[in-house]
Design a protein around this motif. Structure first.
Motif, PDB file in Angstrom:
ATOM      1  N   THR A   1       0.844  -1.191   0.000  1.00 31.38           N
ATOM      2  CA  THR A   1       0.000   0.000   0.000  1.00 31.38           C
ATOM      3  C   THR A   1       0.882   1.245   0.000  1.00 31.38           C
ATOM      4  O   THR A   1       2.016   1.206   0.470  1.00 31.38           O
ATOM      5  N   GLU A   2       0.378   2.342  -0.523  1.00 32.57           N
ATOM      6  CA  GLU A   2       1.168   3.563  -0.675  1.00 32.57           C
ATOM      7  C   GLU A   2       0.744   4.669   0.283  1.00 32.57           C
ATOM      8  O   GLU A   2       1.213   5.793   0.179  1.00 32.57           O
ATOM      9  N   GLY A   3      -0.146   4.337   1.220  1.00 32.61           N
ATOM     10  CA  GLY A   3      -0.626   5.373   2.122  1.00 32.61           C
ATOM     11  C   GLY A   3      -1.773   6.145   1.506  1.00 32.61           C
ATOM     12  O   GLY A   3      -2.324   5.758   0.473  1.00 32.61           O
ATOM     13  N   ALA A   4      -2.125   7.260   2.127  1.00 33.76           N
ATOM     14  CA  ALA A   4      -3.226   8.100   1.634  1.00 33.76           C
ATOM     15  C   ALA A   4      -2.672   9.364   0.988  1.00 33.76           C
ATOM     16  O   ALA A   4      -1.493   9.702   1.132  1.00 33.76           O
ATOM     17  N   GLU A   5      -3.530  10.075   0.261  1.00 34.18           N
ATOM     18  CA  GLU A   5      -3.087  11.277  -0.440  1.00 34.18           C
ATOM     19  C   GLU A   5      -2.534  12.311   0.532  1.00 34.18           C
ATOM     20  O   GLU A   5      -1.534  12.985   0.259  1.00 34.18           O
ATOM     21  N   GLU A   6      -3.170  12.410   1.689  1.00 31.28           N
ATOM     22  CA  GLU A   6      -2.731  13.404   2.667  1.00 31.28           C
ATOM     23  C   GLU A   6      -1.577  12.909   3.534  1.00 31.28           C
ATOM     24  O   GLU A   6      -0.975  13.675   4.287  1.00 31.28           O
TER      25      GLU A   6
END
Length: 396
Positions: free
Chosen positions: A23-28
């Motif tokens: 997973t790449e995390g969230a936009e924020e």
């Protein structure tokens, strides 16, 4: 979370975990170097608490916390195999699948991975060259020349993703077994066959690179060659049910070699599983073909590491090595008002005990019942309604 994963593995009795951080995390809040460090600490804590469990890390997150599949062991992902002091982190790493693609082939990533592993004091065979067989199974093109490092050696170990393809792509048990043999052994189902391949990408069969291991280490060893399913059920050679069934707990250790047969002269003996007859379970092994008088055919069945002593006895009259019970389906097609349930114990040597039984009274099955169903119950003008009989057989 590591403590809970350990608890789950201990409770259900499996070897460890495959960590897929993809997973790449969230936009924020994107993932960073700090997240990679925390992942390393997570793995080290897990291994400290349960050093005997295996933990495999998937080549996905890099030391910067990014999703950047290396398809190799590189400076960007070594931190998940060894820390700065040279201490071990994960036990093994599953390398992403693209090392075999044309775009990366000239980089010889598996060779570079093996060299990097030795540089770090890691066994190259703790790295698994990923091959995705989920979609095409043994039709998957693989650059085996990149996997091999010389005669009878490879750069890394081999990791297969979704070899269950052989099962879910098959329409029948026979097709499943054919695909299993081709996937794991080779196209001939014989690991001793010297097959000539037309290209470097043609499927080799896993037996090309892996020597068979034996699960047979103690006596007594009992097998009925049961695959754990069948179109009928046999007990002591007698058919006791004509119902399809499957039960993996009734499955036996199947022959290691399927099939290695040495035929003398004009013999053409072959072997296969037979679902039409069995001693116990749903199948047996059948041998068929032409035999020349005075000539022998030898079939290798099992790789075994069993003690053979003066008093060791071998017999081909056996029963299933099972600790469960077989319950036949009860079908009421007449006026039967009473059924007897009987449970018979069977030990590991398939010796049948006395058993116990109980009788159950059923409601009267002879009283006719009338009824019908409608395709719809809210009907408007011009609608069509189909009525179907729901009457008992006695009334029909």
């Amino acid at each position: 979370m590591a403590d809970k994963l350990i608890q789950v593995a201990e409770t259900y009795g499996f070897d460890g975990w495959f960590i897929n951080q993809e997973t790449e995390g969230a936009e924020e809040r994107t993932l960073t170097r700090d997240d990679a460090v925390k992942m390393q600490e997570f793995i080290k804590y897990f291994k400290k608490q349960a050093h005997e469990m295996r933990l495999v890390y998937y080549d996905s997150m890099t030391s910067e916390g990014k999703m950047d599949w290396q398809n190799a062991l590189t400076d960007k992902n070594t931190m998940f195999m060894t820390d700065e002091e040279g201490n071990a982190v994960a036990d093994e790493m599953f390398l992403n699948f693209w090392w075999t693609e044309d775009e990366l082939a000239d980089k010889d990533l598996l060779k570079a991975s093996g060299e990097k592993a030795e540089e770090l004091g890691i066994s190259p065979y703790d790295l698994y060259a990923g091959v995705d067989v989920q979609a095409e199974g043994y039709l998957t093109p693989v650059r085996w020349d990149l996997f091999e490092s010389g005669e009878n050696t490879t750069n890394t170990s081999l990791g297969l993703y979704c070899p269950s393809w052989a099962y879910y792509s098959a329409a029948t048990p026979d097709e499943f077994r054919q695909k299993e043999d081709a996937l794991w052994v080779n196209s001939e189902g014989d690991p001793s066959d010297e097959i000539q391949y037309s290209s470097e990408e043609q499927w080799r069969g896993i037996s090309t690179y892996a020597v068979e291991k034996s699960a047979l280490t103690t006596l007594p060893f009992v097998t009925n060659f049961s695959t754990g399913n069948g179109y009928s059920f046999f007990r002591e050679g007698e058919q006791v049910s004509k119902m399809d069934w499957n039960n993996r707990s009734v499955g036996d250790i199947l022959p290691t070699y399927r099939w290695m047969i040495e035929n003398e002269g004009e013999n053409s003996l072959k072997a296969d599983f037979d679902v039409a007859d069995a001693w116990y379970g749903g199948n047996s092994v059948k041998l068929y073909g032409n035999m020349e008088k005075g000539k022998a055919s030898r079939i290798q069945m099992y790789s075994a590491d069993l003690p053979v002593e003066e008093k060791t006895v071998f017999t081909t009259v056996t029963k299933s090595n099972t600790k469960c019970f077989y319950i036949n389906t009860l079908t009421r097609t007449d006026d039967t008002k009473q059924s007897e349930f009987k449970v018979v114990p069977v030990n590991e040597q398939a010796e049948q005990g006395k058993g116990a039984s109980v009788k159950t009274e059923w409601p009267d099955n002879s009283v006719p019942k009338a009824g019908l169903t409608a395709s719809q119950t809210l009907v408007g003008a011009g609608s069509t309604v189909t009525f179907a009989s729901a009457c008992s057989e006695k009334l029909r």
